[in-house]
Design a protein around this motif. Structure first.
Motif, short mmCIF file in Angstrom:
data_model
loop_
_atom_site.label_atom_id
_atom_site.label_comp_id
_atom_site.label_asym_id
_atom_site.label_seq_id
_atom_site.Cartn_x
_atom_site.Cartn_y
_atom_site.Cartn_z
N PRO A 58 -42.34 55.57 -28.67
CA PRO A 58 -41.41 56.71 -28.63
C PRO A 58 -41.31 57.28 -27.22
CG PRO A 58 -43.45 57.29 -29.78
CD PRO A 58 -43.50 55.82 -29.54
N LYS A 59 -40.13 57.75 -26.86
CA LYS A 59 -39.89 58.22 -25.48
C LYS A 59 -40.73 59.44 -25.12
CE LYS A 59 -35.20 56.37 -25.09
NZ LYS A 59 -35.68 55.24 -24.31
N ASN A 60 -41.13 60.21 -26.13
CA ASN A 60 -41.92 61.41 -25.86
C ASN A 60 -43.37 61.07 -25.49
OD1 ASN A 60 -41.40 60.94 -28.91
ND2 ASN A 60 -43.52 61.70 -28.81
N LEU A 61 -43.83 59.85 -25.81
CA LEU A 61 -45.22 59.47 -25.54
C LEU A 61 -45.37 59.14 -24.06
CD1 LEU A 61 -48.00 58.88 -26.90
CD2 LEU A 61 -47.28 56.48 -26.98
N ARG A 62 -46.14 59.96 -23.36
CA ARG A 62 -46.25 59.82 -21.90
C ARG A 62 -47.64 59.44 -21.41
NH1 ARG A 62 -44.64 65.09 -19.28
NH2 ARG A 62 -45.15 66.10 -21.25
N PHE A 63 -48.64 59.56 -22.30
CA PHE A 63 -50.03 59.37 -21.85
C PHE A 63 -50.81 58.66 -22.94
CE2 PHE A 63 -54.46 60.67 -21.59
CZ PHE A 63 -54.75 60.66 -20.23
N ILE A 64 -51.55 57.61 -22.56
CA ILE A 64 -52.47 56.93 -23.48
C ILE A 64 -53.83 56.85 -22.79
CG2 ILE A 64 -53.07 54.75 -24.61
CD1 ILE A 64 -50.11 54.21 -24.99
N GLY A 65 -54.84 57.33 -23.47
CA GLY A 65 -56.20 57.27 -22.95
C GLY A 65 -57.09 56.52 -23.91
N THR A 66 -57.90 55.60 -23.38
CA THR A 66 -58.85 54.87 -24.22
C THR A 66 -60.28 55.30 -23.91
OG1 THR A 66 -59.69 52.67 -24.81
CG2 THR A 66 -58.85 52.91 -22.57
N GLY A 67 -61.02 55.59 -24.96
CA GLY A 67 -62.41 56.03 -24.80
C GLY A 67 -63.33 54.85 -24.62
N SER A 68 -63.00 53.99 -23.66
CA SER A 68 -63.79 52.78 -23.39
C SER A 68 -63.69 52.46 -21.92
CB SER A 68 -63.26 51.61 -24.22
OG SER A 68 -61.92 51.33 -23.89
N SER A 69 -64.68 51.69 -21.44
CA SER A 69 -64.64 51.25 -20.05
C SER A 69 -63.59 50.17 -19.85
CB SER A 69 -66.01 50.72 -19.62
OG SER A 69 -66.94 51.77 -19.52
N GLY A 70 -63.51 49.25 -20.82
CA GLY A 70 -62.55 48.15 -20.71
C GLY A 70 -61.20 48.50 -21.28
N THR A 71 -60.18 47.76 -20.83
CA THR A 71 -58.81 48.00 -21.32
C THR A 71 -58.15 46.70 -21.80
OG1 THR A 71 -57.88 47.74 -19.09
CG2 THR A 71 -58.49 49.98 -19.77
N ASP A 72 -58.95 45.68 -22.14
CA ASP A 72 -58.35 44.41 -22.53
C ASP A 72 -57.65 44.50 -23.90
OD1 ASP A 72 -61.50 44.35 -22.70
OD2 ASP A 72 -60.79 43.25 -24.45
N HIS A 73 -57.78 45.62 -24.60
CA HIS A 73 -57.04 45.82 -25.86
C HIS A 73 -55.66 46.42 -25.60
CE1 HIS A 73 -59.26 49.40 -24.77
NE2 HIS A 73 -58.60 50.13 -25.64
N LEU A 74 -55.35 46.69 -24.34
CA LEU A 74 -54.06 47.26 -23.97
C LEU A 74 -53.33 46.31 -23.03
CD1 LEU A 74 -55.22 50.90 -23.08
CD2 LEU A 74 -54.43 50.05 -25.30
N ASP A 75 -52.01 46.18 -23.24
CA ASP A 75 -51.18 45.46 -22.28
C ASP A 75 -50.72 46.47 -21.23
OD1 ASP A 75 -49.18 44.16 -20.83
OD2 ASP A 75 -48.52 42.98 -22.56
N ASN A 76 -51.56 46.63 -20.20
CA ASN A 76 -51.32 47.69 -19.22
C ASN A 76 -49.94 47.59 -18.58
OD1 ASN A 76 -53.97 48.14 -19.84
ND2 ASN A 76 -54.75 48.03 -17.78
N GLU A 77 -49.56 46.38 -18.19
CA GLU A 77 -48.28 46.19 -17.50
C GLU A 77 -47.11 46.59 -18.40
OE1 GLU A 77 -45.78 42.52 -15.45
OE2 GLU A 77 -47.96 42.35 -15.70
N TYR A 78 -47.16 46.16 -19.64
CA TYR A 78 -46.08 46.49 -20.60
C TYR A 78 -45.99 48.00 -20.82
CZ TYR A 78 -44.11 47.29 -25.26
OH TYR A 78 -43.39 47.79 -26.31
#
Length: 371
Positions: A58-78
């Motif tokens: 959704p366009k209103n979603l501006r921030f995503i924070g993960t409570g982990s050191s790694g981010t391999d569960h997120l497609d950062n570039e996308y």
């Protein structure tokens, strides 16, 4: 008012979320929540966000924070292409992971080679967790080398040993992110090619499943080229390979970084970054964890008994092995991670002075004497 949707299992989220927010908790087992009213999403590694799983943010979603050191569960570039700012809790569990590694090595030596030296340790990946491991190894006077070519490329003051130098060590411990592409891919970094013709006393993976080719690891263990291995992470987690787990010296359900301090740090780090991103006037929320005195009975202890009273590593090991053959092992694996109480890190624990004097290893781990 900032609307925040947060994983209900983010530790102490209700205490640590900035007050100028409206918090909605969701159960990650139910999938990605409805985010049409959310400005921010706070999640854990169990939630995977990619173009396939999250095709229309959704366009209103501006921030995503993960409570982990790694981010391999997120497609950062996308996600960044969609205009979303990402934050992680990088380094939150560095000390906890280092304690897991040092605890494992101590328990292994006590059982397998009590009269021998540790040998040399190769630390592969020297970010915050790897650096904390190096610090503890140094406290114990253990010879270790540091291997991290991408860090050496970024930081002129950091020197990485060569690949051959690290592979020549007696013990290998992994602390790298899981990268499947790029110049420094870590997927199956330790594979049959690197294992062939070598012998190791111990191999530890407390980084990410997939960094080690588990089947190759087990093959060389069975053939006698690897004396022991310890795994906290698994390739198809939570559907871990029970045969690989059966042969492990210690097998745990991805809990190396689980401690009271690490979990509070993780939630606090993402909440502080959220407050900064949205310019919330309240700023960071303070939260203090008290020290804890351990009431140890006046019985005859050895180092193994003492360590396992202070660290639940072998309890997790037994619980994971009990899941072998269970049709619901994936659910039970997650339950082990979510439902067990978090341990306290060694520097926040106190025991009787005479025990510290008898077992100086505990002092090196940071345990203190009761007053």
């Amino acid at each position: 008012m900032i609307h925040v949707s947060a994983d209900q299992n983010l530790y102490k989220i209700e205490e640590l979320i900035p007050p100028q927010t409206e918090l909605n908790l969701y159960n990650p087992s139910d999938g990605i929540p409805d985010l049409n009213q959310a400005d921010a999403l706070l999640l854990r590694t169990v939630t995977h966000l990619t173009a396939d799983t999250f095709p229309n943010p959704p366009k209103n979603l501006r921030f995503i924070g993960t409570g982990s050191s790694g981010t391999d569960h997120l497609d950062n570039e996308y996600l960044e292409e969609k205009g979303i700012t990402l934050a992680s809790a990088n380094g939150c569990n560095a000390r906890a992971v280092a304690e897991y590694v040092m605890t494992s090595i101590l328990l292994w030596r006590e059982k397998e080679q009590p009269d021998e030296s540790f040998g040399s340790v190769g630390v592969i990946g020297v970010g915050k967790a790897g650096s904390a491991v190096v610090e503890l190894l140094t406290n114990f006077g253990i010879d270790c080398v540091q291997y991290d070519p991408p860090r050496a490329e970024r930081e002129p003051d950091f020197s990485s040993v060569s690949l051959q130098e690290v592979l020549n060590c007696d013990i290998l411990t992994f602390h790298v992110p899981l990268n499947r592409k790029g110049n420094y891919s870590t997927f199956h970094w330790l594979d049959e090619e690197k294992l062939k013709g070598r012998s190791y006393k111990l191999i530890i993976n407390a980084a990410r499943g997939g960094v080690i080719n588990e089947l190759a690891l087990m093959k060389y263990y069975v053939e006698g080229d690897i004396q022991d291995y310890i795994l906290d992470v698994w390739e198809d987690e939570p559907d871990f390979n029970t045969e690989v787990a059966k042969h492990a010296f210690i097998a745990t359900p991805h809990i190396a970084g689980y401690s009271e301090q690490a979990k509070v740090n993780a939630t606090k780090l993402v909440c502080d970054q959220l407050a900064k991103f949205f310019n919330l006037a309240s700023g960071p929320v303070h939260y203090e964890i008290p020290e804890r005195a351990e009431d140890l009975a006046h019985i005859q202890y050895d180092l193994t008994k003492l360590i396992t009273r202070l660290h639940p590593i072998l309890g997790y090991d037994k619980a994971l092995r009990d899941l072998s053959g269970r049709p619901d092992k994936k659910v039970l694996f997650r339950n082990l991670r979510n439902e067990w109480p978090y341990r306290f890190e060694y520097p926040s624990l106190k025991i009787r002075k005479e025990l510290l004097e008898e077992f100086p290893e505990l002092k090196k781990l940071g345990v203190k004497a009761t007053d």
